[in-house]
Design a protein around this motif. Structure first.
Motif, short mmCIF file in Angstrom:
data_model
loop_
_atom_site.label_atom_id
_atom_site.label_comp_id
_atom_site.label_asym_id
_atom_site.label_seq_id
_atom_site.Cartn_x
_atom_site.Cartn_y
_atom_site.Cartn_z
N TYR A 59 0.84 -1.20 0.00
CA TYR A 59 0.00 0.00 0.00
C TYR A 59 0.88 1.25 0.00
CZ TYR A 59 -3.02 3.81 1.22
OH TYR A 59 -3.66 5.02 1.19
N SER A 60 1.95 1.24 0.78
CA SER A 60 2.87 2.39 0.80
C SER A 60 3.37 2.68 -0.60
CB SER A 60 4.05 2.12 1.73
OG SER A 60 3.64 1.98 3.06
N GLY A 61 3.77 1.63 -1.31
CA GLY A 61 4.23 1.80 -2.68
C GLY A 61 3.14 2.37 -3.57
N TYR A 62 1.93 1.87 -3.39
CA TYR A 62 0.78 2.33 -4.16
C TYR A 62 0.50 3.81 -3.87
CZ TYR A 62 -3.26 0.34 -6.77
OH TYR A 62 -4.18 -0.02 -7.71
N PHE A 99 14.77 -3.02 9.36
CA PHE A 99 13.62 -2.14 9.16
C PHE A 99 13.59 -1.01 10.18
CE2 PHE A 99 12.33 -5.86 6.79
CZ PHE A 99 11.77 -5.29 5.66
N VAL A 100 14.02 -1.29 11.40
CA VAL A 100 14.08 -0.24 12.43
C VAL A 100 15.02 0.86 11.94
CG1 VAL A 100 14.87 0.30 14.78
CG2 VAL A 100 13.49 -1.76 14.36
N LYS A 101 16.20 0.49 11.46
CA LYS A 101 17.17 1.46 10.94
C LYS A 101 16.64 2.15 9.69
CE LYS A 101 21.04 -1.19 12.73
NZ LYS A 101 22.05 -2.18 12.39
N GLU A 102 15.99 1.40 8.83
CA GLU A 102 15.43 1.95 7.59
C GLU A 102 14.40 3.03 7.90
OE1 GLU A 102 14.59 2.27 3.38
OE2 GLU A 102 16.33 1.72 4.57
N GLN A 103 13.58 2.81 8.92
CA GLN A 103 12.55 3.78 9.25
C GLN A 103 13.13 5.08 9.80
OE1 GLN A 103 10.10 2.32 7.19
NE2 GLN A 103 9.22 3.97 8.42
N VAL A 104 14.25 5.01 10.48
CA VAL A 104 14.93 6.24 10.90
C VAL A 104 15.28 7.05 9.66
CG1 VAL A 104 17.02 7.18 11.98
CG2 VAL A 104 15.79 5.28 13.07
N GLU A 105 15.84 6.38 8.66
CA GLU A 105 16.22 7.05 7.42
C GLU A 105 14.99 7.59 6.68
OE1 GLU A 105 18.98 7.09 3.70
OE2 GLU A 105 19.52 6.43 5.69
N GLU A 106 13.92 6.80 6.62
CA GLU A 106 12.71 7.22 5.90
C GLU A 106 12.11 8.49 6.52
OE1 GLU A 106 12.12 6.03 3.13
OE2 GLU A 106 12.33 3.87 3.07
N GLU A 107 12.01 8.49 7.85
CA GLU A 107 11.46 9.67 8.52
C GLU A 107 12.38 10.87 8.36
OE1 GLU A 107 9.83 9.31 12.47
OE2 GLU A 107 9.14 7.26 12.06
N ARG A 122 3.72 11.56 7.93
CA ARG A 122 2.75 10.85 8.79
C ARG A 122 2.70 9.37 8.43
NH1 ARG A 122 -0.31 15.46 8.07
NH2 ARG A 122 -1.48 14.54 6.36
N HIS A 123 2.72 9.09 7.14
CA HIS A 123 2.66 7.70 6.70
C HIS A 123 3.90 6.93 7.18
CE1 HIS A 123 1.29 4.32 4.39
NE2 HIS A 123 2.54 4.17 3.96
N GLU A 124 5.07 7.52 7.03
CA GLU A 124 6.29 6.87 7.49
C GLU A 124 6.28 6.66 9.00
OE1 GLU A 124 8.44 5.24 5.82
OE2 GLU A 124 7.81 5.92 3.84
N GLN A 125 5.72 7.61 9.73
CA GLN A 125 5.61 7.44 11.18
C GLN A 125 4.69 6.28 11.52
OE1 GLN A 125 4.47 11.51 11.98
NE2 GLN A 125 6.56 12.08 12.59
N SER A 126 3.63 6.10 10.73
CA SER A 126 2.74 4.96 10.99
C SER A 126 3.43 3.64 10.64
CB SER A 126 1.42 5.10 10.22
OG SER A 126 1.58 4.87 8.85
N VAL A 127 4.26 3.64 9.61
CA VAL A 127 5.04 2.44 9.28
C VAL A 127 6.02 2.13 10.41
CG1 VAL A 127 6.72 1.42 7.68
CG2 VAL A 127 4.77 2.71 6.78
N THR A 128 6.66 3.15 10.94
CA THR A 128 7.57 2.96 12.07
C THR A 128 6.85 2.32 13.25
OG1 THR A 128 8.96 4.84 11.40
CG2 THR A 128 9.10 4.15 13.72
N ALA A 129 5.65 2.78 13.53
CA ALA A 129 4.87 2.20 14.63
C ALA A 129 4.59 0.72 14.36
CB ALA A 129 3.57 2.97 14.83
N ARG A 130 4.30 0.37 13.12
CA ARG A 130 4.05 -1.03 12.76
C ARG A 130 5.31 -1.88 12.93
NH1 ARG A 130 0.16 -4.32 12.25
NH2 ARG A 130 1.54 -5.43 10.87
N ILE A 131 6.44 -1.36 12.49
CA ILE A 131 7.71 -2.10 12.63
C ILE A 131 8.01 -2.30 14.11
CG2 ILE A 131 10.21 -2.02 12.23
CD1 ILE A 131 8.49 -2.62 9.69
N ASN A 132 7.75 -1.27 14.91
CA ASN A 132 7.97 -1.39 16.36
C ASN A 132 7.05 -2.45 16.95
OD1 ASN A 132 9.92 0.59 16.24
ND2 ASN A 132 8.58 2.22 16.93
N LEU A 133 5.82 -2.53 16.47
CA LEU A 133 4.90 -3.57 16.94
C LEU A 133 5.46 -4.96 16.60
CD1 LEU A 133 2.14 -4.64 18.02
CD2 LEU A 133 1.33 -4.43 15.65
N LEU A 134 5.90 -5.14 15.37
CA LEU A 134 6.46 -6.43 14.96
C LEU A 134 7.66 -6.78 15.83
CD1 LEU A 134 6.32 -6.06 11.07
CD2 LEU A 134 4.84 -7.49 12.50
#
Length: 168
Positions: free
Chosen positions: A19-22, A123-131, A92-104
């Motif tokens: 969905y993120s890609g979409y 993915f944890v490191k990737e999300q730092v970069e994405e945000e 905002r979307h990247e922050q929501s993805v970060t929350a999901r990765i943290n949940l996993l």
């Protein structure tokens, strides 16, 4: 072996990464239609990256002898606002993805699944970069204000983004 809960959440993550890609592809199309090729290229490459993230989860589930269960992907919006509004949505979307990765990751910790923790570290490191990247572009756009010149410069800078796959 993945726990049922972690497997289910990783299958959901595949859907969310796609969905993120979409979403980013829809944003890219918006910028292409407005003839902002640099913004469009940046978001198109971001869309490709999200698809690659989905495939990482796909492969990992298979590597752990789990069953990939693909889910329906929601349609992204078709209307977008200003570049600032769009990149606020990206952040905002990247922050929501970060929350999901943290949940996993927290599930993997609860399960004492060290292999999954190691996998999710990427993915944890990737999300730092994405945000960080989304924040940087948003800051540039806010600083540009109403300056058309600054917008052209930002567009040009974003158009220089390299496809990470091409760099290898």
């Amino acid at each position: 072996m993945l726990s049922k809960r972690l497997l289910d959440e990783m299958n959901t993550q595949i859907k969310l990464e796609l969905y993120s890609g979409y979403l980013y592809l829809a944003m890219s199309a918006h910028f292409d239609e407005a003839n902002w090729g640099g913004f469009a290229k940046w978001l198109k490459l971001q869309a490709k990256e999200e698809q690659e993230h989905a495939l990482k989860f796909y492969e990992y589930i298979h590597d752990r002898n789990g069953k990939v269960t693909l889910q329906a992907i929601d349609a992204p919006p078709s209307q977008f606002g200003t570049p600032v509004e769009i990149f606020e949505e990206v952040l905002r979307h990247e922050q929501s993805v970060t929350a999901r990765i943290n949940l996993l990751y927290s599930i993997a910790v609860e399960d004492k699944d060290y292999a999954s923790q190691e996998f999710l570290n990427w993915f944890v490191k990737e999300q730092v970069e994405e945000e960080k990247n989304a924040t940087m572009v948003l800051d540039w756009l806010k600083a540009a204000g109403d300056s058309v010149n600054a917008m052209f410069q930002i567009n040009a800078m974003l158009g220089q983004r390299e496809d990470e796959e091409e760099e290898d």
